[in-house]
Enzyme design. Structure first.
Site, mmCIF file in Angstrom:
data_model
loop_
_atom_site.group_PDB
_atom_site.id
_atom_site.type_symbol
_atom_site.label_atom_id
_atom_site.label_comp_id
_atom_site.label_asym_id
_atom_site.label_seq_id
_atom_site.Cartn_x
_atom_site.Cartn_y
_atom_site.Cartn_z
ATOM 1 N N HIS A 1 -5.709 3.594 -1.861
ATOM 2 C CA HIS A 1 -7.037 3.944 -1.357
ATOM 3 C C HIS A 1 -7.331 5.356 -1.832
ATOM 4 O O HIS A 1 -6.673 6.309 -1.413
ATOM 5 C CB HIS A 1 -7.027 3.870 0.181
ATOM 6 C CG HIS A 1 -8.355 4.109 0.817
ATOM 7 N ND1 HIS A 1 -8.553 3.958 2.167
ATOM 8 C CD2 HIS A 1 -9.553 4.477 0.318
ATOM 9 C CE1 HIS A 1 -9.825 4.232 2.466
ATOM 10 N NE2 HIS A 1 -10.447 4.551 1.350
ATOM 11 N N ARG B 1 -9.422 8.092 -1.234
ATOM 12 C CA ARG B 1 -10.400 8.525 -0.233
ATOM 13 C C ARG B 1 -11.230 9.669 -0.786
ATOM 14 O O ARG B 1 -10.758 10.436 -1.639
ATOM 15 C CB ARG B 1 -9.690 8.962 1.050
ATOM 16 C CG ARG B 1 -8.969 7.820 1.758
ATOM 17 C CD ARG B 1 -8.432 8.281 3.094
ATOM 18 N NE ARG B 1 -9.494 8.449 4.054
ATOM 19 C CZ ARG B 1 -9.786 7.596 5.040
ATOM 20 N NH1 ARG B 1 -9.058 6.524 5.218
ATOM 21 N NH2 ARG B 1 -10.786 7.831 5.850
ATOM 22 N N ARG C 1 -7.032 12.808 0.617
ATOM 23 C CA ARG C 1 -5.985 13.300 1.519
ATOM 24 C C ARG C 1 -4.598 12.785 1.140
ATOM 25 O O ARG C 1 -3.599 13.352 1.542
ATOM 26 C CB ARG C 1 -6.302 12.925 2.967
ATOM 27 C CG ARG C 1 -6.248 11.451 3.239
ATOM 28 C CD ARG C 1 -6.412 11.150 4.708
ATOM 29 N NE ARG C 1 -7.753 11.406 5.170
ATOM 30 C CZ ARG C 1 -8.250 10.866 6.289
ATOM 31 N NH1 ARG C 1 -7.491 10.089 7.038
ATOM 32 N NH2 ARG C 1 -9.488 11.106 6.652
ATOM 33 N N HIS C 2 -4.532 11.680 0.407
ATOM 34 C CA HIS C 2 -3.196 11.237 -0.046
ATOM 35 C C HIS C 2 -3.231 10.909 -1.544
ATOM 36 O O HIS C 2 -2.827 11.710 -2.356
ATOM 37 C CB HIS C 2 -2.612 10.112 0.821
ATOM 38 C CG HIS C 2 -3.576 9.081 1.324
ATOM 39 N ND1 HIS C 2 -4.418 8.375 0.499
ATOM 40 C CD2 HIS C 2 -3.827 8.638 2.583
ATOM 41 C CE1 HIS C 2 -5.126 7.535 1.216
ATOM 42 N NE2 HIS C 2 -4.825 7.670 2.495
ATOM 43 N N GLU D 1 -11.065 -9.197 2.962
ATOM 44 C CA GLU D 1 -9.802 -8.827 3.608
ATOM 45 C C GLU D 1 -10.102 -8.716 5.093
ATOM 46 O O GLU D 1 -10.925 -7.882 5.511
ATOM 47 C CB GLU D 1 -9.263 -7.504 3.062
ATOM 48 C CG GLU D 1 -7.947 -7.127 3.754
ATOM 49 C CD GLU D 1 -7.323 -5.840 3.230
ATOM 50 O OE1 GLU D 1 -7.640 -5.422 2.101
ATOM 51 O OE2 GLU D 1 -6.501 -5.265 3.972
ATOM 52 N N GLU E 1 -8.706 0.291 -3.146
ATOM 53 C CA GLU E 1 -9.596 0.372 -1.978
ATOM 54 C C GLU E 1 -10.500 1.577 -2.144
ATOM 55 O O GLU E 1 -10.023 2.667 -2.476
ATOM 56 C CB GLU E 1 -8.784 0.548 -0.702
ATOM 57 C CG GLU E 1 -7.922 -0.634 -0.359
ATOM 58 C CD GLU E 1 -7.094 -0.343 0.887
ATOM 59 O OE1 GLU E 1 -7.134 0.783 1.408
ATOM 60 O OE2 GLU E 1 -6.413 -1.265 1.311
ATOM 61 N N HIS F 1 -3.822 -4.380 7.643
ATOM 62 C CA HIS F 1 -3.953 -3.209 8.509
ATOM 63 C C HIS F 1 -3.113 -3.390 9.768
ATOM 64 O O HIS F 1 -3.315 -4.337 10.525
ATOM 65 C CB HIS F 1 -5.407 -2.900 8.903
ATOM 66 C CG HIS F 1 -5.599 -1.418 9.124
ATOM 67 N ND1 HIS F 1 -5.165 -0.791 10.239
ATOM 68 C CD2 HIS F 1 -6.108 -0.469 8.319
ATOM 69 C CE1 HIS F 1 -5.421 0.499 10.127
ATOM 70 N NE2 HIS F 1 -5.987 0.727 8.971
ATOM 71 N N HIS G 1 0.964 6.185 1.774
ATOM 72 C CA HIS G 1 1.720 7.117 2.612
ATOM 73 C C HIS G 1 2.917 7.734 1.914
ATOM 74 O O HIS G 1 3.516 8.675 2.430
ATOM 75 C CB HIS G 1 2.072 6.464 3.950
ATOM 76 C CG HIS G 1 0.815 6.192 4.728
ATOM 77 N ND1 HIS G 1 -0.144 7.153 4.907
ATOM 78 C CD2 HIS G 1 0.329 5.066 5.290
ATOM 79 C CE1 HIS G 1 -1.169 6.636 5.568
ATOM 80 N NE2 HIS G 1 -0.902 5.368 5.811
ATOM 81 N N THR H 1 -8.437 3.799 8.243
ATOM 82 C CA THR H 1 -9.630 2.961 8.302
ATOM 83 C C THR H 1 -9.690 2.265 9.667
ATOM 84 O O THR H 1 -8.751 1.591 10.058
ATOM 85 C CB THR H 1 -9.590 1.908 7.171
ATOM 86 O OG1 THR H 1 -9.178 2.558 5.983
ATOM 87 C CG2 THR H 1 -10.939 1.271 6.967
ATOM 88 N N ASN I 1 0.863 -1.189 0.000
ATOM 89 C CA ASN I 1 0.000 0.000 0.000
ATOM 90 C C ASN I 1 0.904 1.246 0.000
ATOM 91 O O ASN I 1 1.688 1.456 0.931
ATOM 92 C CB ASN I 1 -0.896 -0.036 1.248
ATOM 93 C CG ASN I 1 -1.837 1.140 1.317
ATOM 94 O OD1 ASN I 1 -1.435 2.259 1.029
ATOM 95 N ND2 ASN I 1 -3.074 0.903 1.714
HETATM 96 N N1 PXP Z 1 -5.981 -2.799 4.113
HETATM 97 C C1 PXP Z 1 -6.902 -1.799 4.193
HETATM 98 C C2 PXP Z 1 -8.314 -2.103 3.831
HETATM 99 C C3 PXP Z 1 -6.522 -0.499 4.574
HETATM 100 O O1 PXP Z 1 -7.457 0.479 4.635
HETATM 101 C C4 PXP Z 1 -5.166 -0.248 4.862
HETATM 102 C C5 PXP Z 1 -4.738 1.131 5.221
HETATM 103 O O2 PXP Z 1 -4.979 2.013 4.184
HETATM 104 C C6 PXP Z 1 -4.249 -1.309 4.752
HETATM 105 C C7 PXP Z 1 -4.693 -2.564 4.408
HETATM 106 C C8 PXP Z 1 -2.791 -1.111 5.046
HETATM 107 O O3 PXP Z 1 -2.647 -0.847 6.401
HETATM 108 P P1 PXP Z 1 -1.242 -0.384 6.971
HETATM 109 O O4 PXP Z 1 -0.901 0.902 6.295
HETATM 110 O O5 PXP Z 1 -1.475 -0.247 8.433
HETATM 111 O O6 PXP Z 1 -0.245 -1.460 6.635
#
Ligand code: PXP
Length: 256
Positions: A42, A44, A48-49, A152, A69, A192, A9, A100, A6
Site C-alpha cells: 500500500h 500511502r 508512512r511505510h 476485496e 493498494e 484485513h 509492516h 485502513t 502484505n
Molecule cells: N487488505 C487491505 C485493503 C488493507 O488495507 C490491508 C492493510 O494494509 C490488508 C488487506 C492487510 O491487513 P492486515 O495487515 O490486517 O493483514
C-alpha cells in the site's frame, strides 16, 4: 485460493529508524520463496511505510504479482499506471487512521466518480482492478456497475467481533457478500485483520479466491525469527578477536 502477503509492516519497522533495514524488497523475495502467490503493498499518501523506491524495485523484482493498494487520487494512480502492476486495489485512505478502517463508501456520488475515473485509467494500463469494500450487498452492486474486475471484502469487522455469536454474524455477512459478488461476475478477495487463529472460516468460503494478509504474518515472523537472530548476533559478538567463548547462560562471577 491465492495467498497474497502484505509486506507494508516490514517497511514500518524500517521507518521506525529511517534506515535501510529491514528491506521490504528482500522480504518480498522470502515471502515468494515461502509460497506467497503474490505481494501486496500500500503506497500511502503520507509514505508512512512503503515508499516510491520500494514500489519501483518491487515492480522490477517480484516474480509472482503485485497487488498495489492505493487511494483513488491522481498522483498515486499516476504511479500505478506507469508501473502497471498485475493488480490494483482501490482503498479509502485517511491520514489520521492507523490502518485502513473500512471499505470504500460507494454510496457517495463523489467517491463513485473518483473510483470510476481511477478504474478507467488502470484498465487502460492493463491492470486488473479490485475495490476494497465492506461486505454489503449495495457495495457489491456498485462495484459491478463500476466495472471492477474484483472486490476485496473487508474482514475487519469479522476479525474484531468478540464472542461466538458476533463472529458467526460477521462470517454469515461475508458468506452472503461473497455469494452475491460471485453471482455478479466479480472475483471475490478478502482481507484485513486475518490471523492464524481466525483465518480458517474465511478461507473455507467457497467463492473467495484470494486473501491479503499482512500484520499477523509479519508479527509471527518477528517471533519465529528472533531466536535465530539472537543466536547469530551472539556468534558474531563471541567471535570478536581476543574474546573467550562462554557457554550459553554463563553469568560472570562477582568481581569478574
Ligand atoms: N487488505 C487491505 C485493503 C488493507 O488495507 C490491508 C492493510 O494494509 C490488508 C488487506 C492487510 O491487513 P492486515 O495487515 O490486517 O493483514
Amino acid at each position: 485460493m491465492r495467498l497474497y502477503i502484505n509486506i507494508d509492516h516490514v517497511a514500518t519497522v524500517r521507518q521506525a529508524r529511517r534506515t535501510d533495514e529491514p528491506d521490504p524488497v528482500r522480504a518480498a523475495v522470502l515471502a515468494e520463496l515461502g509460497g506467497a502467490d503474490g505481494i501486496t503493498i500500500h503506497l500511502r499518501e503520507d509514505r508512512r511505510h512503503i515508499n516510491d523506491r520500494d514500489v519501483r524495485l518491487l515492480a522490477e523484482t517480484v516474480r509472482t504479482g503485485i497487488n498495489f493498494e492505493l487511494a483513488a487520487s491522481a498522483p498515486v494512480v499516476d504511479i500505478a499506471v506507469e508501473l502497471a502492476p498485475m493488480q490494483a486495489t482501490l482503498v479509502p485512505e485517511k491520514r489520521e487512521e492507523v490502518t485502513t478502517e473500512g471499505g470504500l463508501n460507494l454510496a457517495s456520488d463523489a467517491v463513485r466518480a473518483g473510483v470510476a475515473a481511477s478504474l478507467r485509467r488502470l484498465e487502460a494500463a492493463g491492470v486488473r482492478t479490485s475495490l476494497f469494500i465492506d461486505p454489503d450487498l449495495d457495495a457489491l452492486d456498485h462495484s459491478a456497475a463500476l466495472g471492477a474486475n474484483a472486490v476485496e471484502l473487508h474482514t475487519g469487522e469479522y476479525a474484531n467481533a468478540r464472542g461466538d455469536a458476533d463472529r458467526a454474524t460477521e462470517l454469515a455477512r461475508l458468506a452472503r457478500a461473497s455469494d452475491h459478488g460471485h453471482s455478479l461476475g466479480l472475483a471475490v478477495h478478502a482481507g484485513h485483520g486475518l490471523t492464524y487463529e481466525n483465518v480458517v472460516p474465511v478461507a473455507a468460503l467457497p467463492h473467495i479466491e484470494e486473501l491479503n494478509i499482512g500484520h499477523s504474518v509479519v508479527s509471527r515472523a518477528v517471533l519465529v525469527g528472533l531466536e535465530r537472530a539472537v543466536r547469530e548476533m551472539k556468534e558474531i559478538v563471541g567471535g570478536a578477536p581476543g574474546r573467550v567463548r562462554h557457554p550459553a547462560g554463563w553469568v560472570p562471577p562477582i568481581g569478574f
